[in-house]
Design a protein around this motif. Structure first.
Motif, PDB file in Angstrom:
ATOM      1  N   GLY A 415      70.106  62.483  32.843  1.00  0.00           N
ATOM      2  CA  GLY A 415      69.571  62.061  34.130  1.00  0.00           C
ATOM      3  C   GLY A 415      70.666  61.359  34.904  1.00  0.00           C
ATOM      4  O   GLY A 415      70.544  60.193  35.290  1.00  0.00           O
ATOM      5  N   THR A 416      71.786  62.066  35.132  1.00  0.00           N
ATOM      6  CA  THR A 416      72.925  61.505  35.872  1.00  0.00           C
ATOM      7  C   THR A 416      72.478  61.041  37.248  1.00  0.00           C
ATOM      8  O   THR A 416      71.700  61.711  37.928  1.00  0.00           O
ATOM      9  CB  THR A 416      74.032  62.568  35.992  1.00  0.00           C
ATOM     10  N   ILE A 417      72.988  59.880  37.667  1.00  0.00           N
ATOM     11  CA  ILE A 417      72.680  59.310  38.978  1.00  0.00           C
ATOM     12  C   ILE A 417      73.904  59.445  39.875  1.00  0.00           C
ATOM     13  O   ILE A 417      75.019  59.122  39.474  1.00  0.00           O
ATOM     14  CB  ILE A 417      72.307  57.816  38.879  1.00  0.00           C
ATOM     15  N   VAL A 418      73.696  59.908  41.105  1.00  0.00           N
ATOM     16  CA  VAL A 418      74.765  59.971  42.099  1.00  0.00           C
ATOM     17  C   VAL A 418      74.351  59.110  43.278  1.00  0.00           C
ATOM     18  O   VAL A 418      73.267  59.283  43.843  1.00  0.00           O
ATOM     19  CB  VAL A 418      75.045  61.411  42.558  1.00  0.00           C
ATOM     20  N   ALA A 419      75.206  58.159  43.643  1.00  0.00           N
ATOM     21  CA  ALA A 419      74.916  57.233  44.737  1.00  0.00           C
ATOM     22  C   ALA A 419      76.049  57.258  45.746  1.00  0.00           C
ATOM     23  O   ALA A 419      77.207  57.481  45.386  1.00  0.00           O
ATOM     24  CB  ALA A 419      74.730  55.807  44.200  1.00  0.00           C
ATOM     25  N   CYS A 420      75.714  57.027  47.013  1.00  0.00           N
ATOM     26  CA  CYS A 420      76.759  56.947  48.040  1.00  0.00           C
ATOM     27  C   CYS A 420      76.462  55.798  48.991  1.00  0.00           C
ATOM     28  O   CYS A 420      75.389  55.193  48.956  1.00  0.00           O
ATOM     29  CB  CYS A 420      76.899  58.265  48.794  1.00  0.00           C
ATOM     30  N   GLU A 421      77.419  55.513  49.853  1.00  0.00           N
ATOM     31  CA  GLU A 421      77.333  54.328  50.707  1.00  0.00           C
ATOM     32  C   GLU A 421      76.232  54.414  51.751  1.00  0.00           C
ATOM     33  O   GLU A 421      75.791  53.396  52.279  1.00  0.00           O
ATOM     34  CB  GLU A 421      78.689  54.085  51.379  1.00  0.00           C
ATOM     35  N   SER A 422      75.756  55.608  52.070  1.00  0.00           N
ATOM     36  CA  SER A 422      74.671  55.758  53.045  1.00  0.00           C
ATOM     37  C   SER A 422      73.335  55.278  52.485  1.00  0.00           C
ATOM     38  O   SER A 422      72.373  55.112  53.230  1.00  0.00           O
ATOM     39  CB  SER A 422      74.539  57.223  53.465  1.00  0.00           C
ATOM     40  N   GLY A 423      73.278  55.093  51.171  1.00  0.00           N
ATOM     41  CA  GLY A 423      72.030  54.701  50.519  1.00  0.00           C
ATOM     42  C   GLY A 423      71.322  55.844  49.818  1.00  0.00           C
ATOM     43  O   GLY A 423      70.350  55.618  49.092  1.00  0.00           O
ATOM     44  N   ALA A 424      71.795  57.065  50.006  1.00  0.00           N
ATOM     45  CA  ALA A 424      71.178  58.210  49.331  1.00  0.00           C
ATOM     46  C   ALA A 424      71.420  58.134  47.824  1.00  0.00           C
ATOM     47  O   ALA A 424      72.485  57.721  47.372  1.00  0.00           O
ATOM     48  CB  ALA A 424      71.738  59.515  49.885  1.00  0.00           C
ATOM     49  N   LEU A 425      70.414  58.545  47.073  1.00  0.00           N
ATOM     50  CA  LEU A 425      70.498  58.567  45.613  1.00  0.00           C
ATOM     51  C   LEU A 425      70.017  59.918  45.121  1.00  0.00           C
ATOM     52  O   LEU A 425      68.975  60.417  45.566  1.00  0.00           O
ATOM     53  CB  LEU A 425      69.611  57.481  45.001  1.00  0.00           C
ATOM     54  N   GLY A 426      70.747  60.511  44.195  1.00  0.00           N
ATOM     55  CA  GLY A 426      70.340  61.768  43.590  1.00  0.00           C
ATOM     56  C   GLY A 426      70.216  61.629  42.092  1.00  0.00           C
ATOM     57  O   GLY A 426      71.028  60.946  41.454  1.00  0.00           O
ATOM     58  N   ILE A 427      69.188  62.250  41.516  1.00  0.00           N
ATOM     59  CA  ILE A 427      69.041  62.326  40.068  1.00  0.00           C
ATOM     60  C   ILE A 427      69.218  63.789  39.673  1.00  0.00           C
ATOM     61  O   ILE A 427      68.558  64.670  40.223  1.00  0.00           O
ATOM     62  CB  ILE A 427      67.677  61.799  39.595  1.00  0.00           C
ATOM     63  N   ILE A 428      70.122  64.045  38.745  1.00  0.00           N
ATOM     64  CA  ILE A 428      70.451  65.406  38.346  1.00  0.00           C
ATOM     65  C   ILE A 428      69.483  65.880  37.267  1.00  0.00           C
ATOM     66  O   ILE A 428      69.409  65.303  36.182  1.00  0.00           O
ATOM     67  CB  ILE A 428      71.903  65.498  37.832  1.00  0.00           C
ATOM     68  N   ASP A 429      68.750  66.935  37.577  1.00  0.00           N
ATOM     69  CA  ASP A 429      67.770  67.488  36.648  1.00  0.00           C
ATOM     70  C   ASP A 429      68.334  68.778  36.054  1.00  0.00           C
ATOM     71  O   ASP A 429      67.847  69.879  36.298  1.00  0.00           O
ATOM     72  CB  ASP A 429      66.454  67.746  37.384  1.00  0.00           C
ATOM     73  N   ALA A 430      69.397  68.628  35.294  1.00  0.00           N
ATOM     74  CA  ALA A 430      70.060  69.757  34.623  1.00  0.00           C
ATOM     75  C   ALA A 430      70.854  69.185  33.467  1.00  0.00           C
ATOM     76  O   ALA A 430      71.230  68.008  33.477  1.00  0.00           O
ATOM     77  CB  ALA A 430      70.982  70.499  35.597  1.00  0.00           C
ATOM     78  N   GLY A 431      71.151  70.028  32.480  1.00  0.00           N
ATOM     79  CA  GLY A 431      71.930  69.574  31.334  1.00  0.00           C
ATOM     80  C   GLY A 431      71.063  69.344  30.114  1.00  0.00           C
ATOM     81  O   GLY A 431      69.834  69.347  30.182  1.00  0.00           O
ATOM     82  N   ASN A 432      71.723  69.132  28.975  1.00  0.00           N
ATOM     83  CA  ASN A 432      71.008  69.014  27.709  1.00  0.00           C
ATOM     84  C   ASN A 432      71.861  68.251  26.698  1.00  0.00           C
ATOM     85  O   ASN A 432      73.010  67.881  26.985  1.00  0.00           O
ATOM     86  CB  ASN A 432      70.642  70.392  27.183  1.00  0.00           C
ATOM     87  N   ALA A 433      71.306  68.043  25.515  1.00  0.00           N
ATOM     88  CA  ALA A 433      71.966  67.223  24.500  1.00  0.00           C
ATOM     89  C   ALA A 433      73.247  67.845  23.954  1.00  0.00           C
ATOM     90  O   ALA A 433      74.068  67.150  23.351  1.00  0.00           O
ATOM     91  CB  ALA A 433      71.000  66.955  23.340  1.00  0.00           C
ATOM     92  N   GLY A 434      73.446  69.145  24.159  1.00  0.00           N
ATOM     93  CA  GLY A 434      74.686  69.776  23.727  1.00  0.00           C
ATOM     94  C   GLY A 434      75.908  69.231  24.439  1.00  0.00           C
ATOM     95  O   GLY A 434      77.039  69.373  23.964  1.00  0.00           O
TER      96      GLY A 434
END
Length: 508
Positions: A415-434
């Motif tokens: 559940g990687t989080i991406v944040a930027c100075e504008s205040g936008a936040l993204g949660i990455i819904d991809a990837g696995n334990a491998g």
């Protein structure tokens, strides 16, 4: 045992995410605006969860329903009433509270009793033939570890062979952060209502949520008119960032990238970053590294332009490049420090990873043209706190990184989080334990840097790069499983992922 890390969330769940506290207030506002009572919404929620239970466990004939004193328990009472009406045997256990229950939860409880239902004490014996458990103990208002009596029920449910369906959120999982401060339900399915909450997608969520289902309870029209600062990003969004290339495009159109790193013994890190960039579509990639790394890197990937890192080659490369990436294998000795001191004042788009982040933690500064890609340990050093503090609130940690260091922050993890100075936040819904293996971060740095060179804005490049990285790993895991996945295995599947027009044709 179900491998929840391989469960892909269905495309039907929304891409907007609501902060948990805001959603509690918004629920009433939405209901009022549409002339719907909160009790009606509760009945819709119960019906939605009942439908999921029947669809996935049609053979289950004895349901154990665990109800807390709040509205989550109210949903449980609704499900119990629907179940007995369908001829299913139901045993309902309820936790009592000194505080009065919400009005709609009390109404649902009375409707259950009026339908001939029985309420058993929380410490009652569980029927031996229980073949489905419904978790309605705790909702989205959890702010601390579950109390002992609740924790005992959670532990018992987890130990039982019957699958668990969680209502709105698994009890014990914090809706805003995905943290699990105590006992937590390990659900096979979670049916969440109205909108997604951040804690369903990051932190410990993947360990406990199981397959995620969503029902807006008829509030779709109202929700569509609202703006949220947090978004969910998955592979279905790649086409908007990665359109087909013009037939007449050339290598100069797709970005010139210089990558700096690879101290003694770390040629592999810088090579993986370089090849990750090439596979993500970078036009030209130049690697500056130790002289002894040149031959093995060129032999492994001749498309990379590899040079010894010297003050002159670095200065020339900074003039030549469109994008600069620094950190993989850089080390924290004088060789790496001098390179970073030269790079840090570059005004072109930059990505800093690995040892560049460790050096930044020692001498912090703020830059607006930079993407930082720390894992939780590096983030803890950057924020001078513990890893536990980072993981206790990943969204807040990403925001703190941006506030202190500027630009864009990518807080890696499930559940990687991406944040930027504008205040936008993204949660990455991809990837696995491998992906929990060495070198994955190096490949990610190359992908994001390549997308920067293809003219994506920094926030979009970070989001798209993380999605492509995770989607490539998901394709591999679907074919081979998660154990034994190597970072370099991603290169072939990555090439497919960053060409979504081809993938779409292939899947038709």
């Amino acid at each position: 045992m179900t491998d929840h890390t391989m469960k892909k969330n269905p495309t039907s769940i929304p891409h907007s995410i609501w902060p948990a506290d805001e959603l509690r207030h918004a629920e009433k506002e939405a209901a009022d605006s549409l002339g719907v009572t909160l009790y009606e919404l509760m009945q819709r929620a119960g019906q939605a969860a009942f439908n999921v239970a029947r669809e996935h466990y049609p053979q289950a004939t004895h349901w154990l329903i665990l109800c807390g004193p709040g509205n989550n328990g109210g949903d449980g009472y609704v499900i119990a009433r629907l179940a007995i009406a369908a001829g299913i045997n139901v045993t309902l256990l309820a936790l009592e509270s000194e505080k009065p229950s919400p009005e709609e939860a009390s109404e649902a409880r009375n409707a259950w009793l009026n339908a001939g239902g029985v309420i058993h004490a929380a410490d009652s014996v569980w029927p031996e033939n229980t073949d489905l458990i419904v978790d309605g103990l705790l909702g989205t208002g959890l702010s601390q570890a579950p109390r002992e009596n609740v924790a005992a029920l959670i532990t018992r449910a987890n130990a039982h062979p019957a699958p668990v369906i969680a209502l709105d959120i698994p009890s014990g999982l914090m809706a805003q952060t995905g943290a699990t401060p105590g006992a937590v339900i390990q659900a096979a399915h979670t049916v969440t209502f109205i909108a997604l909450k951040p804690g369903l997608l990051t932190g410990k969520a993947r360990d406990v949520v199981g397959m995620l289902h969503h029902d807006a309870l008829g509030l779709e029209k109202w929700l569509a008119g609202q703006q949220t600062a947090i978004s969910r990003f998955d592979a279905s969004r790649l086409a908007q960032w990665l359109p087909p290339r013009r037939p007449t495009s050339n290598k100069g159109d797709h970005g010139k990238l210089v990558i700096v790193g690879g101290d003694h013994g770390t040629a592999g890190a810088i090579r993986m970053t370089g090849e990750g960039a090439l596979r993500a579509g970078a036009g030209l990639v130049r690697v500056l590294t130790r002289i002894e790394n040149i031959s093995p890197i060129v032999t492994a990937r001749p498309e990379l332009m590899v040079h010894e890192l010297t003050p002159q080659s670095l200065e020339e490369s900074l003039d030549w490049a469109d994008v600069v990436a620094i950190g993989p294998g850089l080390g924290q000795k004088e060789w790496g420090k001098k390179a970073l001191q030269k790079v840090e004042n570059c005004r072109k788009p930059m990505l800093w990873d690995a040892d560049a982040l460790n050096l930044l933690a020692i001498n912090p500064d703020k830059r607006h043209n930079r993407i930082l890609t720390p894992h939780p340990g590096e983030a803890a050093r950057l924020l001078n706190c513990s890893v536990a503090e980072i993981e206790s609130d990943r969204l807040l940690s990403a925001q703190r990184l941006v506030k202190r260091y500027g630009g864009v922050a990518v807080l890696k993890g499930a559940g990687t989080i991406v944040a930027c100075e504008s205040g936008a936040l993204g949660i990455i819904d991809a990837g696995n334990a491998g992906m929990a293996s060495g070198g994955m971060g190096d490949v990610l740095s190359g992908i994001i840097s390549a997308l920067l060179g293809q003219k994506l804005p920094p926030y979009d490049a970070a989001i798209a790069g993380c999605v492509a990285h995770g989607a490539a790993a998901d394709r591999l895991a679907a074919q081979y499983g998660t154990r034994g996945m190597l970072a370099t295995d991603l290169f072939d599947t990555l090439r497919r992922v960053v060409n979504p027009d081809v993938i779409d044709v292939e899947n038709d």
